[in-house]
Design a protein around this motif. Structure first.
Motif, PDB file in Angstrom:
ATOM      1  N   VAL A 118       0.624  -1.406  -0.127  1.00  0.00           N
ATOM      2  CA  VAL A 118       0.067  -0.042   0.103  1.00  0.00           C
ATOM      3  C   VAL A 118       0.763   1.194   0.095  1.00  0.00           C
ATOM      4  O   VAL A 118       0.366   2.354  -0.734  1.00  0.00           O
ATOM      5  CB  VAL A 118      -0.904  -0.080   1.153  1.00  0.00           C
ATOM      6  N   GLY A 119       1.777   1.260   0.832  1.00  0.00           N
ATOM      7  CA  GLY A 119       2.777   2.397   0.602  1.00  0.00           C
ATOM      8  C   GLY A 119       3.670   2.779  -0.479  1.00  0.00           C
ATOM      9  O   GLY A 119       3.643   3.809  -1.026  1.00  0.00           O
ATOM     10  N   ALA A 120       3.975   1.755  -1.237  1.00  0.00           N
ATOM     11  CA  ALA A 120       4.547   1.714  -2.591  1.00  0.00           C
ATOM     12  C   ALA A 120       3.357   2.414  -3.775  1.00  0.00           C
ATOM     13  O   ALA A 120       3.734   2.841  -4.652  1.00  0.00           O
ATOM     14  CB  ALA A 120       5.115   0.367  -3.029  1.00  0.00           C
ATOM     15  N   LYS A 121       2.106   1.606  -3.535  1.00  0.00           N
ATOM     16  CA  LYS A 121       1.211   1.866  -4.295  1.00  0.00           C
ATOM     17  C   LYS A 121       0.667   3.410  -4.404  1.00  0.00           C
ATOM     18  O   LYS A 121       0.649   4.095  -5.386  1.00  0.00           O
ATOM     19  CB  LYS A 121      -0.032   1.201  -3.865  1.00  0.00           C
ATOM     20  N   TYR A 122       0.836   3.975  -3.116  1.00  0.00           N
ATOM     21  CA  TYR A 122       0.538   5.415  -3.223  1.00  0.00           C
ATOM     22  C   TYR A 122       1.774   6.292  -3.831  1.00  0.00           C
ATOM     23  O   TYR A 122       1.418   7.413  -4.590  1.00  0.00           O
ATOM     24  CB  TYR A 122       0.607   5.799  -1.445  1.00  0.00           C
ATOM     25  N   GLU A 123       2.855   6.007  -3.698  1.00  0.00           N
ATOM     26  CA  GLU A 123       3.864   6.445  -4.478  1.00  0.00           C
ATOM     27  C   GLU A 123       3.704   6.455  -6.007  1.00  0.00           C
ATOM     28  O   GLU A 123       4.074   7.407  -6.617  1.00  0.00           O
ATOM     29  CB  GLU A 123       5.315   5.905  -4.032  1.00  0.00           C
ATOM     30  N   ILE A 124       3.277   5.255  -6.469  1.00  0.00           N
ATOM     31  CA  ILE A 124       3.035   4.868  -7.936  1.00  0.00           C
ATOM     32  C   ILE A 124       1.744   5.778  -8.266  1.00  0.00           C
ATOM     33  O   ILE A 124       1.844   6.501  -9.256  1.00  0.00           O
ATOM     34  CB  ILE A 124       2.825   3.455  -8.270  1.00  0.00           C
ATOM     35  N   TYR A 125       0.809   5.924  -7.547  1.00  0.00           N
ATOM     36  CA  TYR A 125      -0.274   6.742  -7.692  1.00  0.00           C
ATOM     37  C   TYR A 125      -0.005   8.047  -8.077  1.00  0.00           C
ATOM     38  O   TYR A 125      -0.440   9.082  -8.899  1.00  0.00           O
ATOM     39  CB  TYR A 125      -1.564   6.643  -6.715  1.00  0.00           C
ATOM     40  N   THR A 126       0.898   8.831  -6.979  1.00  0.00           N
ATOM     41  CA  THR A 126       1.183  10.193  -6.970  1.00  0.00           C
ATOM     42  C   THR A 126       1.995  10.251  -8.357  1.00  0.00           C
ATOM     43  O   THR A 126       1.856  11.496  -8.823  1.00  0.00           O
ATOM     44  CB  THR A 126       2.134  10.412  -5.876  1.00  0.00           C
ATOM     45  N   VAL A 127       2.959   9.427  -8.847  1.00  0.00           N
ATOM     46  CA  VAL A 127       3.356   9.535  -9.961  1.00  0.00           C
ATOM     47  C   VAL A 127       2.614   9.613 -11.161  1.00  0.00           C
ATOM     48  O   VAL A 127       2.879  10.637 -11.866  1.00  0.00           O
ATOM     49  CB  VAL A 127       4.559   8.299 -10.531  1.00  0.00           C
ATOM     50  N   ILE A 128       1.643   8.812 -11.133  1.00  0.00           N
ATOM     51  CA  ILE A 128       0.581   8.955 -12.297  1.00  0.00           C
ATOM     52  C   ILE A 128      -0.150  10.214 -12.258  1.00  0.00           C
ATOM     53  O   ILE A 128      -0.168  10.655 -13.211  1.00  0.00           O
ATOM     54  CB  ILE A 128      -0.335   7.720 -12.063  1.00  0.00           C
ATOM     55  N   ASP A 129      -0.504  10.780 -11.164  1.00  0.00           N
ATOM     56  CA  ASP A 129      -1.196  11.914 -11.037  1.00  0.00           C
ATOM     57  C   ASP A 129      -0.258  13.114 -11.477  1.00  0.00           C
ATOM     58  O   ASP A 129      -0.902  14.002 -12.223  1.00  0.00           O
ATOM     59  CB  ASP A 129      -1.627  12.310  -9.501  1.00  0.00           C
ATOM     60  N   ARG A 130       1.157  12.871 -11.168  1.00  0.00           N
ATOM     61  CA  ARG A 130       2.034  13.979 -11.685  1.00  0.00           C
ATOM     62  C   ARG A 130       2.005  14.213 -13.244  1.00  0.00           C
ATOM     63  O   ARG A 130       2.071  15.285 -13.802  1.00  0.00           O
ATOM     64  CB  ARG A 130       3.334  13.849 -10.970  1.00  0.00           C
ATOM     65  N   LEU A 131       2.168  12.929 -13.737  1.00  0.00           N
ATOM     66  CA  LEU A 131       2.108  12.872 -15.164  1.00  0.00           C
ATOM     67  C   LEU A 131       0.924  13.489 -15.759  1.00  0.00           C
ATOM     68  O   LEU A 131       0.976  14.164 -16.905  1.00  0.00           O
ATOM     69  CB  LEU A 131       2.245  11.407 -15.452  1.00  0.00           C
ATOM     70  N   ALA A 132      -0.212  12.908 -15.350  1.00  0.00           N
ATOM     71  CA  ALA A 132      -1.590  13.741 -15.873  1.00  0.00           C
ATOM     72  C   ALA A 132      -1.595  15.160 -15.602  1.00  0.00           C
ATOM     73  O   ALA A 132      -1.824  16.008 -16.556  1.00  0.00           O
ATOM     74  CB  ALA A 132      -2.769  13.126 -15.193  1.00  0.00           C
ATOM     75  N   ALA A 133      -1.003  15.743 -14.433  1.00  0.00           N
ATOM     76  CA  ALA A 133      -1.016  17.168 -14.418  1.00  0.00           C
ATOM     77  C   ALA A 133      -0.069  18.035 -15.197  1.00  0.00           C
ATOM     78  O   ALA A 133      -0.350  19.068 -15.475  1.00  0.00           O
ATOM     79  CB  ALA A 133      -0.595  17.409 -12.742  1.00  0.00           C
ATOM     80  N   GLN A 134       1.044  17.300 -15.793  1.00  0.00           N
ATOM     81  CA  GLN A 134       1.986  17.594 -16.942  1.00  0.00           C
ATOM     82  C   GLN A 134       1.168  17.696 -18.345  1.00  0.00           C
ATOM     83  O   GLN A 134       1.993  18.176 -19.189  1.00  0.00           O
ATOM     84  CB  GLN A 134       3.260  17.152 -16.735  1.00  0.00           C
ATOM     85  N   GLY A 135       0.131  16.872 -18.479  1.00  0.00           N
ATOM     86  CA  GLY A 135      -0.425  17.028 -19.706  1.00  0.00           C
ATOM     87  C   GLY A 135      -0.507  15.650 -20.488  1.00  0.00           C
ATOM     88  O   GLY A 135      -0.972  15.657 -21.629  1.00  0.00           O
TER      89      GLY A 135
END
Length: 531
Positions: free
Chosen positions: A463-480
């Motif tokens: 679950v901890g690593a999942k949150y880090e991966i989710y944060t990366v995915i959200d950051r990529l979407a926020a970059q367009g």
């Protein structure tokens, strides 16, 4: 979704310990994997071990089973009240301790019977007793609830049935303590339920089980106790339920707090909307995509699928096993699966050809496969080279790879992605699953795609690593970037996606907006019959 399990009594609290591990420490070059770890498992108990990736769970079990032999670690192990010092895995198996690893150790071209008794052949007067082998294999298959004939090749079985063969193989060795490392990680809900039922049956027969799993719902459903490891240390051992037949008293949030050392109030990051000038423009459009099965040419595995992903958007694809989700992704990305029949792809509003993987990359697509070990990584190479693989042409200087540039890129991603490794020269095969997934993501992010297709991006990750991966995915979407997520975990899709498409039998059966999406709504669309 958590597989349903039958009512059953918990292991008696007064049962004597069958296993004690005390003060176990294990060091690899530059890394202390275990530090003074203690574990006690009682007779007739299902004991879960939880922890983030890299916490030391698998290492501890390798110490117990002799994969890491006596003398290579510190501490003491006693089994059935006697000190033991296993020099190899055969020694632990002779005492009745059998481990089933996450990567199954079966030979695909041999039969079920041959696999069950591989290294433990049934012989008479120096020759293999094939009649006896088949009879005993049939009894073991009946015991684990597998109806296939013993002569059936392993290659003809799905992963769920292969897991049952592994357990039959363990039973052939007169197992007393069965260790299962992520047993349901690659299984669908139906196969997971069958496997959990079997674990409960084994427990009722007096076989103690240690289960390593990131699926906390399953742990609460079947385990009697849970030991939590963090950073190679024992944090605590908790009782899941106090009395037979009662509901588990231990919550998932309590387990998570022990695993990550803090309350995880939100399992998914707050969505950060993309605000660029091209926000909302179509990044990926797939139209009428149709693909035949690679062997059965009469069967369409992807049938007239059309979908759209916009810039800055995270879109999910939900479906049961066999719905055609991975087949869609692989066939679009370089036609890596099946036989193309019809359909077109547009990236950024222009038609593109994706007949090969290099062509798909050139068109602006990236695909993070569900099987990172086989298709996503070179496990015997280092972090440095794995990250550069998808963008090597950009690292060439005067006809050769600029190793200084390659290393600086890898080091930047090691820091920004929080890849837990001492250097970028660490072999990828030695990393935990979560850190391996970060390496795969780093590889594709550096290729600078417009569209990322992520197939089961958090499978086998805590679950901890999942949150880090989710944060990366959200950051990529926020970059367009446009992100398409394929996942078997409906809560993951509900927590991350702006829209969710559903598939069944190779066809799209629905499109659900975030505001309208629930597990029930998605499941209804996922189980629609073809019209």
């Amino acid at each position: 979704m958590t597989a349903a399990v039958p009512d059953r009594a918990s292991a008696p609290r007064e049962a004597e310990p069958v296993l004690r591990m005390a003060g176990i420490s294990k060091t690899f070059p530059g890394v202390k994997a275990l530090s003074d770890v203690n574990l006690t498992v009682r007779a007739g108990e299902i004991h879960a071990i939880c922890g983030e990736n890299g916490a030391g769970k698998s290492t501890l079990m390798k110490v117990l089973s002799g994969v890491h032999p006596h003398g290579s670690y510190e501490g003491e192990i006693s089994f059935e009240g006697e000190p033991v010092a296993f020099r190899d895995i055969r020694a632990s198996e002779r005492r009745g301790i059998v481990i089933i690893h996450q990567e199954l150790a079966l030979v695909p071209h041999l039969s079920i019977a041959e696999n069950i008794f591989l290294g433990n052949e049934q012989s008479s007067r120096g020759f293999i007793d094939w009649n006896g082998t088949l009879r005993r294999a049939a009894k073991l298959l009946a015991r684990v609830g597998l109806r296939e004939k013993p002569q059936t090749p392993i290659s003809e079985l799905g992963v769920g049935k292969q897991q049952l063969v592994e357990i039959a193989k363990a039973l052939a060795k007169e197992v007393k303590l069965l260790i299962l490392d992520e047993p349901t990680a690659a299984l669908n809900d139906e196969d997971s339920a069958k496997l959990l039922d079997l674990i409960l049956e084994l427990r009722a027969q007096g076989i103690a089980c240690i289960v390593i799993s990131h699926k906390l719902g399953e742990i609460r459903a079947v385990a009697d106790s849970v030991t939590i490891l963090r950073d190679g240390r024992t944090i605590e051992t908790l009782t899941v339920r106090e009395h037979p037949g009662t509901e588990p008293e231990l919550s998932e949030d309590r387990i998570i707090r022990g695993m990550v050392g803090r309350d995880l109030d939100h399992r998914f990051p707050e969505r950060t909307a993309y605000a660029g000038d091209d926000a909302g423009e179509t990044a990926l459009h797939i139209d009428g995509w149709t693909v035949r099965h690679p062997v059965d040419r009469e069967r369409l595995v992807v049938d007239d699928v059309s979908l759209t992903v916009r810039r800055g958007e995270i879109v999910g694809v939900a479906g049961l096993m066999g719905a055609g989700r991975t087949e869609l992704a692989m066939s679009v990305f370089g036609r890596s699966y099946g036989s193309y029949v019809a359909g077109s792809v547009e990236v950024g509003g222009r038609p593109v050809q994706t007949r090969t993987v290099p062509a798909a990359i050139e068109a602006g697509l990236a695909y993070v496969t569900e099987d990172r070990k086989q298709y996503g990584l070179n496990l015997i190479d280092d972090i440095n080279r794995n990250i550069s693989l998808a963008s090597l042409p950009g690292m060439v200087r005067r006809g050769a790879v600029d190793e200084h540039h390659e290393r600086s890129v890898a080091e930047r991603y090691r820091r920004s992605m929080n890849i837990k490794a001492p250097t970028v020269h660490e072999q990828v095969g030695r990393l935990s699953g979560g850190n391996q997934q970060k390496v795969v993501l780093s590889k594709w992010i550096h290729a600078d795609p417009q569209v990322l297709i992520l197939d089961e991006p958090t499978r086998g990750i805590d679950v901890g690593a999942k949150y880090e991966i989710y944060t990366v995915i959200d950051r990529l979407a926020a970059q367009g970037k446009a992100v398409l997520i394929i996942s078997s975990e409906l809560p993951e899709l509900l927590g991350m996606c702006d829209r969710i498409y559903t598939m069944a039998e190779g066809r799209l059966t629905g499109e659900v907006a975030r505001a309208d999406a629930t597990q029930e709504v998605l499941m209804r669309h996922m189980t629609l019959n073809r019209s």
